[in-house]
Design an enzyme around this catalytic site. Structure first.
Site: not given
Length: 451
Positions: A189-192, A194, A197, A307
């Site tokens: 679903l997404g990546r950052g 840290m 997900v 955040d």
């Protein structure tokens, strides 16, 4: 019990009180003559060349790094100048330059004007390295001074492989992974910075969750793990229609994992990307009002997000075609950082940009009042209406200095079509001096409902 690593700044020349600044947890310091600095240098003849916001000290014991903000007379480490703006430039003009930073070690001395601070570092452990919890490789000497578990850089770059292993271990009966036993990953679903997900589905119940893995950048010792999971427990207790529900959280093999409610409409930033970067006031103001209801509830429970960005305002479709807004990750990112698990995040090549952060949060890293979330929500609304952030962040300009020195651009200068009454509310919400315009989510919500 092992004593925590500490960083101490001792005044060896100058007149500062107290003479020692001791840090045993993750923090940052903005140093200069401004009243909001700590340490604050005296405004006297010996410090006339010290800037109001002179430099940033990034601390994650036992690591420490100093970064000059393009000061008039420079910052010195062991007598060597590490940064100074060119002659004839104002602080605003100099902010367009790039200034170096320096990792510091025990015994180093920082000179700012006529004040000298000596760095003292006590380490937690004496072993030279930590091995990767997944592949067993040596993480390297950079981890000297910390105890605990983490993954090597190679394994951190492959969060899907990390999660696959955790799910296999859970299926094999590992007790510390019982919360994710029986789940299968459907897609990312997404990546950052840290971690990542994923959408996961339970094999027997068909229930879908968002399954997040968070990968520490430093060794996660028992104290850091406990501190972070204690903060997560506060988020888990939040129950509200406009807050994404957190189901479970845990730690295993150098990795934190969380399962949360899955919102099928994606995030606000993805919706903006699909719509060309902007939404109409008629569409986005109701979403902002809903998100403010979620903020009110969390703040009443003593939980501050710290955040908030368009990426963690999630959307869920309603039968009538409209969307429900839900805020995700309450306090998770900041708790991860404050537990020391993110490494040094305010400096270095991987430092994030505080596009949705008020200056109050930069000058006081550890303390965050509910008003910082209200400012961030107003910044998200501004972004959705204009396609831009409240401040300009040129690629060569230090983002932390931008937040310290630059006010928000009035919204109608960005987008003249924003209704004047709405623009007045947003501009007021984004004020920061002497304090944030709206101190509570309820204040901003009522004003938006009025227009």
């Amino acid at each position: 019990m092992t004593a925590p690593a500490t960083v101490t700044l001792t005044v060896v020349k100058g007149r500062l009180e107290p003479p020692d600044y001791v840090f045993d947890a993750r923090t940052t310091c903005v140093v200069g003559r401004s009243p909001d600095c700590s340490p604050r240098l005296p405004n006297d003849d010996h410090h006339r060349t010290v800037s109001r916001h002179h430099c940033l000290i990034d601390i994650n014991p036992p690591d420490i790094r100093v970064r000059d903000f393009g000061s008039l007379n420079g910052t010195y480490v062991n007598g060597e100048k590490i940064g100074q703006r060119s002659a004839g430039l104002t602080p605003a003009e100099a902010a367009g330059d790039s200034y170096p930073e320096r990792d510091l070690t025990d015994g180093d001395e920082i000179r700012i004007g006529e004040t000298v601070l000596r760095v003292g570092i006590t380490r937690q452990v004496t072993r030279e390295s930590v091995t990767c919890a997944k592949c067993g490789r040596d993480v390297g000497e950079k981890m000297h001074g910390r105890d605990g578990e983490m993954l090597c850089a190679s394994c951190q770059s492959e969060p899907a492989a990390v999660l696959k292993l955790l799910l296999e271990l859970a299926r094999g009966g590992r007790g510390d992974l019982a919360a994710i036993r029986g789940y299968t990953v459907i897609r990312e679903l997404g990546r950052g910075g840290m971690g990542a997900v994923y959408l996961a589905r339970h094999e027997s119940t068909a229930a879908e969750v968002a399954l997040k893995v968070m990968l520490p950048r430093t060794a996660a010792n028992a104290t850091a793990r406990t501190r972070f999971l204690r903060e997560v427990a506060l988020t888990r207790a939040l129950t509200h229609p406009h807050v994404v529900a957190l189901h479970d959280a845990g730690f295993a093999d150098g990795t934190f994992y969380l399962t949360t409610e899955f919102c099928t409409g994606g995030s606000l930033d993805r919706l903006l990307a699909k719509r060309g970067g902007r939404l109409s006031a008629e569409e986005v103001v109701p979403l902002a009002v809903q998100a403010l209801h979620g903020l009110e509830h969390a703040h009443q429970q003593g939980v501050v997000h710290r955040d908030l960005t368009p990426s963690n305002i999630l959307l869920h479709p309603r039968p009538d075609g409209t969307m429900t807004a839900k805020i995700a990750d309450f306090g998770i990112g900041k708790a991860f950082d404050q537990a020391g698990l993110s490494g040094l995040t305010r400096t270095g090549a991987t430092a994030g940009k505080p596009m949705f952060m008020p200056r109050q949060q930069v000058v006081n890293f550890r303390r965050a009042e509910p008003a910082v979330d209200v400012w961030a929500l107003a910044a998200c609304l501004y972004n959705a209406l204009t396609g831009k952030t409240p401040r300009e962040f040129p690629p060569t300009k230090d983002p932390w200095q931008v937040v310290l020195q630059e006010p928000a651009v009035p919204i109608r200068k960005r987008e003249p079509g924003v209704p004047p009454a709405l623009a007045d509310i947003i501009d007021h919400a984004l004020q920061e001096r002497p304090q944030i315009g709206f101190l509570s989510a309820a204040e901003l919500r009522r004003e938006l409902e009025r227009v």
